[in-house]
Design an enzyme around this catalytic site. Structure first.
Site, PDB file in Angstrom:
ATOM      1  N   ASP A 250       3.751   0.559   8.650  1.00 47.01           N
ATOM      2  CA  ASP A 250       4.214  -0.309   7.533  1.00 47.01           C
ATOM      3  C   ASP A 250       5.309   0.647   6.626  1.00 47.01           C
ATOM      4  O   ASP A 250       5.969   1.166   7.344  1.00 47.01           O
ATOM      5  CB  ASP A 250       3.133  -0.379   6.501  1.00 47.01           C
ATOM      6  CG  ASP A 250       3.086  -1.648   5.739  1.00 47.01           C
ATOM      7  OD1 ASP A 250       3.689  -1.832   4.867  1.00 47.01           O
ATOM      8  OD2 ASP A 250       2.398  -2.647   6.282  1.00 47.01           O
ATOM      9  N   ASP A 259      -8.027   7.006  -3.795  1.00 45.35           N
ATOM     10  CA  ASP A 259      -9.107   6.024  -3.161  1.00 45.35           C
ATOM     11  C   ASP A 259      -8.872   5.929  -1.715  1.00 45.35           C
ATOM     12  O   ASP A 259      -9.268   4.843  -1.207  1.00 45.35           O
ATOM     13  CB  ASP A 259      -9.094   4.924  -4.055  1.00 45.35           C
ATOM     14  CG  ASP A 259     -10.255   4.087  -4.092  1.00 45.35           C
ATOM     15  OD1 ASP A 259     -11.326   4.651  -3.474  1.00 45.35           O
ATOM     16  OD2 ASP A 259     -10.087   2.942  -4.353  1.00 45.35           O
ATOM     17  N   HIS A 286       3.941  -1.499  -0.523  1.00 46.98           N
ATOM     18  CA  HIS A 286       3.145  -2.257   0.524  1.00 46.98           C
ATOM     19  C   HIS A 286       2.184  -1.588   1.410  1.00 46.98           C
ATOM     20  O   HIS A 286       1.063  -1.974   1.714  1.00 46.98           O
ATOM     21  CB  HIS A 286       4.431  -3.044   1.089  1.00 46.98           C
ATOM     22  CG  HIS A 286       3.930  -4.047   2.153  1.00 46.98           C
ATOM     23  ND1 HIS A 286       3.610  -4.103   3.592  1.00 46.98           N
ATOM     24  CD2 HIS A 286       3.806  -5.332   1.920  1.00 46.98           C
ATOM     25  CE1 HIS A 286       3.263  -5.131   4.003  1.00 46.98           C
ATOM     26  NE2 HIS A 286       3.235  -5.939   3.214  1.00 46.98           N
ATOM     27  N   ASN A 300     -17.350   5.244  -3.841  1.00 47.80           N
ATOM     28  CA  ASN A 300     -17.305   6.540  -4.480  1.00 47.80           C
ATOM     29  C   ASN A 300     -16.880   6.481  -6.010  1.00 47.80           C
ATOM     30  O   ASN A 300     -16.289   7.260  -6.604  1.00 47.80           O
ATOM     31  CB  ASN A 300     -15.791   7.101  -3.678  1.00 47.80           C
ATOM     32  CG  ASN A 300     -14.726   6.258  -4.045  1.00 47.80           C
ATOM     33  OD1 ASN A 300     -14.853   5.120  -4.477  1.00 47.80           O
ATOM     34  ND2 ASN A 300     -13.563   6.901  -3.880  1.00 47.80           N
ATOM     35  N   ASN A 375       4.436 -16.194   6.356  1.00 50.26           N
ATOM     36  CA  ASN A 375       4.237 -16.937   4.998  1.00 50.26           C
ATOM     37  C   ASN A 375       5.238 -18.000   4.892  1.00 50.26           C
ATOM     38  O   ASN A 375       5.395 -18.409   3.682  1.00 50.26           O
ATOM     39  CB  ASN A 375       4.234 -15.964   3.879  1.00 50.26           C
ATOM     40  CG  ASN A 375       3.447 -14.782   3.905  1.00 50.26           C
ATOM     41  OD1 ASN A 375       2.315 -14.840   4.438  1.00 50.26           O
ATOM     42  ND2 ASN A 375       3.994 -13.793   3.551  1.00 50.26           N
ATOM     43  N   VAL A 389      -2.465  -9.743  20.841  1.00 58.74           N
ATOM     44  CA  VAL A 389      -2.478  -9.243  19.290  1.00 58.74           C
ATOM     45  C   VAL A 389      -3.505 -10.538  18.597  1.00 58.74           C
ATOM     46  O   VAL A 389      -3.391 -11.613  18.874  1.00 58.74           O
ATOM     47  CB  VAL A 389      -1.023  -9.264  18.539  1.00 58.74           C
ATOM     48  CG1 VAL A 389      -1.248  -9.263  17.019  1.00 58.74           C
ATOM     49  CG2 VAL A 389      -0.164  -8.289  19.205  1.00 58.74           C
ATOM     50  N   SER A 451       0.169 -10.587   4.793  1.00 60.70           N
ATOM     51  CA  SER A 451      -0.037  -8.930   4.724  1.00 60.70           C
ATOM     52  C   SER A 451      -1.143  -8.570   4.171  1.00 60.70           C
ATOM     53  O   SER A 451      -1.884  -7.490   4.733  1.00 60.70           O
ATOM     54  CB  SER A 451       0.977  -8.581   3.880  1.00 60.70           C
ATOM     55  OG  SER A 451       2.431  -8.176   4.676  1.00 60.70           O
TER      56      SER A 451
END
Length: 529
Positions: A250, A259, A286, A300, A375, A389, A451
């Protein structure tokens, strides 16, 4: 090659990009490459004098382009004529004279026939040739100096990556023609590196990128896919395993985010087209958001929970997001132990020779590949449509295909499954979000698009491999498709090997609990324990 006046006196009007594809020159656009990082705002006036404007993207107001992000970098800038008129050879000479030594090269822009809009526009980079290893170097044309980049060749098995020392005198399309004439090789023996005009990432910003959704509903997505929620859920059985690495190809990730858990070391390579691919030197939101959906640390007491929160993330950064960079990134992930690869992007109008090879290599190495369907309410994008894929579509809170006023999840015969893709809470670059945890705005509530859907599926694949590391990539896919919930408004009228299927929803919306249960011996596959 054929020529018909205008800048086709300088650039070929048609170009055979690879063995299967002929592309056609767009005479109204150029890609400018600068020798050093360049502030675009400082170029506005000079470009206006040359009758050029920047290619408009998300931040611009031109109608029809508000949800398309242009693939500008700090050194590569896409421009076009202000009124859409064709450029001339005299125009090119004027650009050279005005911008002078600031320019590294001027690149022509080509369009792949059959790809609508700007998605098919790309530049075969004038300073790069990717050559098959067996090609005899004595065939290199005289006067053309090539230098191999060993770091990039290392992740392009079967090929060598060369830069052209003087691309303004010997551009790649001309050097390739001369080399092909001297060498006995097919059209895939010498390839370009192709940079798409549009950024490939499949996020869909609303009013602002991190805008909260009305009546913030928390992580409804994790409840919807039965990762968490009331009753038995997938997280009752596993949060993932630290032995299962999930690669996120990415924009890079915020490596200091509290996090997210990353693989040891520098965090991953950077395939940005200009630097050694062993360091990450940029971060955009992104990639950080994608990583959070897949694997934000679970349980956590802070932020959000990812699907596979105990699995480490391998962040692999794409700078220029070219076909060569994607192929190298996939091969890097495989070479460094990733079991799952998330690709939340669609590559439009570029050659698939090297990426096809890399995806097949990954599949053969039992790496699970997940990619965004796209999209634009059209057909399934690439690499999602590749046979190995898992093509991921986006579903909404009612388990239907996402259809909004500005974007819609793509559909078609390659669609595998759906996952939540609108109003998704996740991690973001520290301080840029709209969700505050102890005063830190390090999380955002409104990630959307295919995404956002894809890392749900990639995270689920990581959960399955955490439960049973011996599963093959095909077996993981079979489980994910076979256990999906057949939801949505359209009947599942087609029968496939892994169950009912429909073009708008694939095999349905993923069910993490049923998928994880499928890895257990039959006597243990009871719900409600």
């Amino acid at each position: 090659m054929t020529y018909d006046g205008g800048i086709s006196e300088t650039y070929p009007n048609e170009l055979r990009r690879d063995a299967d594809t002929v592309v056609r020159l767009d005479p109204t656009r150029l890609l400018l490459s600068f020798r050093a990082p360049t502030d675009r705002s400082a170029l506005v006036g000079r470009l206006r004098e040359l009758d050029l404007v920047f290619e408009p993207g998300d931040a611009d107001t031109e109608a029809g382009h508000q949800t398309e992000a242009v693939n500008h970098t700090d050194r590569h800038i896409w421009v076009r004529t202000s009124l859409g008129q064709p450029l001339t050879a005299e125009d090119l000479a004027a650009f050279e004279a005005d911008l002078g030594d600031q320019l590294e090269w001027i690149g022509p822009v080509y369009h792949q026939l059959g790809v609508p809009g700007r998605a098919g526009l790309h530049c075969p980079l004038p300073d790069v040739l990717v050559v098959k290893e067996e090609l005899d170097e004595s065939c290199l044309p005289e006067g053309v100096e090539l230098r191999e980049n060993g770091d990039k060749s290392r992740y392009l098995p079967g090929y060598r990556y060369y830069t052209i020392v003087e691309p303004r005198r010997h551009p790649a399309y001309r050097a390739r023609t001369r080399l092909t004439e001297r060498a006995d090789c097919d059209d895939d023996g010498i390839l370009f590196e192709n940079m798409p005009l549009l950024l490939p990432y499949c996020f869909e910003p609303a009013d602002t990128f991190y805008a909260p959704q009305p009546g913030y509903a928390g992580q409804w997505n994790m409840v919807k896919i039965h990762a968490g929620g009331h009753g038995q859920s997938a997280w009752d059985l596993t949060f993932g395993s630290r032995a299962t690495t999930l690669a996120v190809i990415d924009t890079g990730c915020d490596l200091a985010h509290s996090d997210l858990r990353f693989v040891t070391g520098a965090g991953g390579p950077n395939f940005d087209g200009s630097t050694n691919p062993d360091t990450v030197n940029f971060v955009f939101g992104h990639g950080t958001m994608v990583a959070g959906v897949a694997a934000a640390t679970t349980h956590n007491l802070k932020g959000v929970a990812g699907v596979a929160g105990d699995c480490p993330v391998m962040p692999i950064a794409l700078g220029m997001a070219t076909d060569v960079a994607v192929a190298g990134a996939v091969n890097y992930a495989v070479a460094h132990g990733a079991r799952v690869i998330n690709m939340s992007f669609v590559l439009g109008g570029v050659s698939t020779v090297l990426t096809d090879q890399a995806l097949t290599h990954a599949h053969d190495g039992n790496v699970v590949l997940c990619a965004a369907a796209g999209n634009n309410a059209g057909s399934i994008g690439y690499p999602a449509r590749h046979t190995h894929v898992i093509a991921c579509g986006a579903s909404d809170q009612t388990d239907n295909q996402v259809l909004t006023a500005t974007w819609a999840s793509n559909s078609g015969p390659e669609l595998s499954v759906m996952a939540p893709g609108i109003g998704i809470p996740t991690t973001t670059v520290r301080g840029d979000g709209d969700l505050s945890d102890l005063g830190r705005r390090d999380w955002a509530s409104g990630f959307q698009g295919t995404s956002a859907a894809t890392p749900h599926v990639a995270g689920l694949a990581a959960l399955l491999l955490s439960m049973d590391p011996t599963l093959t990539s095909d077996q993981v896919r079979d489980i994910i498709e076979g256990t999906a919930d057949r939801v949505g408004a359209v009947a599942y009228s087609t029968k496939r090997a892994n169950g009912p299927w429909v073009a708008f929803d694939g095999h349905g919306r993923i069910n993490a609990l049923d998928a994880v249960l499928a890895t257990l011996p039959p006597r243990l596959r009871r719900k409600g324990m």
